[in-house]
Design a protein around this motif. Structure first.
Motif, PDB file in Angstrom:
ATOM      1  N   SER A 328      10.167 -30.475  21.670  1.00  0.00           N
ATOM      2  CA  SER A 328      11.127 -30.041  22.694  1.00  0.00           C
ATOM      3  C   SER A 328      11.853 -31.226  23.305  1.00  0.00           C
ATOM      4  CB  SER A 328      10.393 -29.240  23.783  1.00  0.00           C
ATOM      5  OG  SER A 328       9.804 -28.075  23.267  1.00  0.00           O
ATOM      6  N   ASP A 330      12.286 -34.112  21.916  1.00  0.00           N
ATOM      7  CA  ASP A 330      13.143 -34.705  20.890  1.00  0.00           C
ATOM      8  C   ASP A 330      14.479 -33.973  20.783  1.00  0.00           C
ATOM      9  OD1 ASP A 330      11.228 -36.562  20.302  1.00  0.00           O
ATOM     10  OD2 ASP A 330      10.476 -35.548  18.513  1.00  0.00           O
ATOM     11  N   LYS A 331      14.457 -32.670  21.069  1.00  0.00           N
ATOM     12  CA  LYS A 331      15.685 -31.865  21.007  1.00  0.00           C
ATOM     13  C   LYS A 331      16.449 -31.866  22.326  1.00  0.00           C
ATOM     14  CE  LYS A 331      14.121 -28.722  17.359  1.00  0.00           C
ATOM     15  NZ  LYS A 331      13.816 -27.318  16.993  1.00  0.00           N
ATOM     16  N   ASN A 333      15.294 -30.833  25.246  1.00  0.00           N
ATOM     17  CA  ASN A 333      14.904 -29.747  26.148  1.00  0.00           C
ATOM     18  C   ASN A 333      13.736 -30.207  27.008  1.00  0.00           C
ATOM     19  OD1 ASN A 333      14.169 -27.357  27.419  1.00  0.00           O
ATOM     20  ND2 ASN A 333      14.575 -26.100  25.617  1.00  0.00           N
TER      21      ASN A 333
END
Length: 443
Positions: A328, A330-331, A333
């Protein structure tokens, strides 16, 4: 009507706790916690676990933990018997309770619906790794320059006991091992102490630029005879369908397998992990997910990997929660990442505790309660970590966050002294500059 059960064997790793939700569901049923048992069986049924599918059918038939529904009872039992034809008589018995032809047609229709979603072909398509010939990376990712063989415990020798110990450690700028921790072990009570004692005195390739990096080292304790009877027995139980043995054989089946001409052991864990994962062993679900996401021993398929992580996390497996947190973040978020991290913080596993704290500080994750970090680090210290250099450094960081600068300074000085006691002369600038920063805050 009796539920189907799986007998769990503990022949190889009596000290390793594996979380198998099927076993938990069966215990809930035995304790008459029927609604909870139904929920757990349903989770497993939807990832293709045949015994759980059968048990759902039984519970729908009896109206135990759920409203009686003969249509669903028939459909789930028939799905559990997919291509096996072992429950023909039982299915005929259920049909006998369904007098209405229209209702019987609905039962067949519901079976086809379930088969399309949770049948063998559907589960293989959705979750099974596509195995390839690439060997999974060996555990050891560091080699000692100077080492002494650990003592083989006399008691273990007399009993013919063999074992494995997998260690996590850092390596200092001059090659000294620090923060040595046992990740897992076969026959831990015999071999943990001697492994830690030995590695504390080893030297590794100097690591001047990446002191935070965590290395793994697996140490095998093998006798010439008998030739791994325990592993042979484990494989037999895995073949017979014992879920826990399938996971353990996947994890340790390469033990004793000779290297090929390319320096690899020709053993791929993924097939065994998948069988155990489908049988509800959350450790195996996590292992399958990791291999799918990283493409280890199988074709990379992050979508399938995340599906397995979500299944394991929903069963309460904190390492999968942590993995989802990292994905999460890494994205981008952060909110979802923090939410998964918060759930993972409930762990009582010191190895995971260390990984969580490391991740928070090394990635500058904001908004984490320092009391939580201190609690996790205390569990690391209580676990018997050796040469706790970076552990002390993280304690200093946590106490700084908590506003206790005196404790922060004490622990940072302990971290530096621990390195000096090992013989390290190249104290990382990260350590000395942080100590100076703390002292300036006090003055």
């Amino acid at each position: 009507m009796n539920l189907k059960r799986i007998l769990i064997a503990f022949l190889l790793l009596p000290s390793l706790e594996l979380k198998a939700t099927f076993q938990d569901a069966t215990e809930l049923y035995d304790n008459q916690s029927y609604q909870q048992a139904f929920t757990e069986f349903e989770k497993l049924a939807k990832i293709g676990h045949k015994s759980s599918q059968f048990n759902l059918g039984v519970m729908y038939l009896e109206g135990t933990g759920v409203k009686q529904d003969l249509v669903k009872a028939y459909a789930w039992v028939k799905l559990s018997d997919e291509d096996a034809n072992k429950e023909v008589d039982f299915l005929e018995e259920i049909k006998g309770y369904i007098s209405d032809k229209e209702q019987l047609a609905s039962a067949e229709e519901h079976f086809n619906f379930l088969k399309a979603k949770y049948g063998t072909e559907a589960i293989v398509e959705k979750y099974k790794p596509e195995i390839n010939d690439v060997n999974i990376t060996e555990v050891n990712n560091i080699k000692p320059l100077k080492n002494t063989n650990p003592d083989y415990p006399i008691t273990a020798q007399l009993k013919g006991i063999e074992g494995l110990v997998t260690l996590n450690l850092h390596v200092s700028p001059s090659g000294y091992p620090t923060d040595i921790r046992v990740e897992d072990a076969v026959q831990e009570r015999y071999f943990k102490r001697v492994a830690l004692k030995a590695v504390r005195k080893w030297m590794f390739t100097p690591n001047e630029s990446d002191f935070p990096h965590v290395f793994k080292y697996r140490m095998g304790f093998q006798l010439g005879s008998p030739k791994r009877e325990r592993l042979v027995s484990l494989k037999e139980k895995a073949i017979d369908g014992d879920a826990k043995s399938q996971y353990l054989y996947g994890k340790y089946g390469s033990f004793g397998v000779p290297y090929d001409e390319n320096g690899h052991r020709p053993f791929n864990s993924n097939s065994w992990y998948f069988e155990a994962a489908s049988n509800g062993v959350v450790n195996a679900q996590h292992a399958v997910a990791d291999n799918l996401i990283e493409g280890k021993g199988c074709e990379a398929d992050p979508k399938k990997g995340i599906a397995w992580l979500t299944i394991a996390a929903s069963a309460g497996y904190e390492p999968s929660m942590f993995y989802l947190a990292k994905l999460s973040f890494d994205k981008g978020n952060g909110e979802q990442g923090t939410e998964w991290l918060t759930q993972a913080f409930e762990t009582d596993d010191p190895i995971l505790s260390y990984k969580l704290v490391s991740y928070v500080f090394d990635n500058d994750i904001q908004g984490i309660n320092p009391k939580t970090l201190l609690k996790l680090l205390q569990s690391v210290l209580n676990s018997g970590v050796k040469n706790p250099v970076r552990t002390y450094y993280y304690l200093a960081r946590a106490y700084e966050l908590a506003g206790n600068l005196d404790e922060a300074i004490d622990y940072q000085e302990e971290a530096i002294e621990e390195l000096e006691d090992l013989g390290e002369t190249k104290i990382p600038v990260e350590f000395t500059s942080y100590l100076s920063k703390l002292k300036k805050k006090v003055s």
